[in-house]
Design a protein around this motif. Structure first.
Motif, short mmCIF file in Angstrom:
data_model
loop_
_atom_site.label_atom_id
_atom_site.label_comp_id
_atom_site.label_asym_id
_atom_site.label_seq_id
_atom_site.Cartn_x
_atom_site.Cartn_y
_atom_site.Cartn_z
N THR A 13 31.95 43.36 32.57
CA THR A 13 32.06 43.74 33.98
C THR A 13 31.07 42.92 34.83
O THR A 13 31.18 42.92 36.05
N LEU A 16 32.46 40.69 37.47
CA LEU A 16 32.96 41.26 38.71
C LEU A 16 31.77 41.58 39.61
O LEU A 16 30.73 42.03 39.13
N THR A 20 33.67 44.51 44.04
CA THR A 20 34.95 44.64 43.34
C THR A 20 34.94 45.87 42.43
O THR A 20 35.92 46.61 42.38
N CYS A 21 33.84 46.11 41.74
CA CYS A 21 33.74 47.31 40.91
C CYS A 21 33.89 48.57 41.75
O CYS A 21 34.59 49.51 41.35
N THR A 22 33.27 48.59 42.92
CA THR A 22 33.39 49.74 43.82
C THR A 22 34.82 49.89 44.30
O THR A 22 35.36 51.01 44.34
N THR A 25 36.85 51.31 41.48
CA THR A 25 36.43 52.67 41.15
C THR A 25 36.86 53.67 42.22
O THR A 25 37.31 54.77 41.91
N GLN A 38 41.34 52.43 35.17
CA GLN A 38 39.95 52.56 34.78
C GLN A 38 39.84 53.01 33.33
O GLN A 38 40.70 53.71 32.82
N GLY A 42 34.74 50.63 32.32
CA GLY A 42 35.21 49.42 32.99
C GLY A 42 36.64 49.56 33.45
O GLY A 42 37.06 50.62 33.91
N PHE A 43 37.41 48.48 33.28
CA PHE A 43 38.76 48.42 33.82
C PHE A 43 39.67 47.66 32.85
O PHE A 43 39.26 46.70 32.21
N SER A 79 31.78 47.20 30.31
CA SER A 79 30.35 47.12 30.61
C SER A 79 29.54 46.66 29.40
O SER A 79 28.43 46.17 29.56
N HIS A 92 24.51 43.80 39.77
CA HIS A 92 25.16 44.82 40.58
C HIS A 92 24.80 44.73 42.05
O HIS A 92 25.38 45.43 42.87
#
Length: 108
Positions: A13, A16, A20-22, A25, A38, A42-43, A79, A92
């Protein structure tokens, strides 16, 4: 009936941005710019061969790498995944941890 089997590339992750993570999510799946979902850490995303302009650039780079370089249909952004030197990595806060060489992909 033959089994349908797809390859999955595990990417960190860290590839990203925090933004993008936000986005992934906080946005319902129906509003995602890609097909996926999700996981607990992670994704899991389909590496479509046609990526729209609405897909964040670093996510598009990971999906393109998976499809064109690794021959995978899916990416598991995890992650616990190790970052690859071939792709940029971010902390992050969104700051680059590394800057990858430009990705050169030959058409298949």
């Amino acid at each position: 009936m033959p089994l349908e089997i797809h390859r999955t590339l595990v990417l960190s992750t860290a590839h990203l941005t925090a933004e993008t993570c936000t986005l992934l999510t906080d946005t319902p799946l129906s509003g995602w710019p890609v097909a996926g979902g999700q996981t607990g850490y992670g994704f899991y995303i389909y590496a479509h061969d046609e990526i729209g302009d609405e897909v964040p650039s670093e996510l598009a780079a990971g999906l393109t790498f998976a499809r064109s370089v690794a021959g995978c249909a899916y990416v598991h952004f995890d992650s616990d995944g190790d970052p690859l030197d071939a792709l940029p990595a971010f902390d992050h806060g969104g700051a680059p941890l590394s800057v990858a060489a430009p990705l050169s992909v030959a058409p298949q």
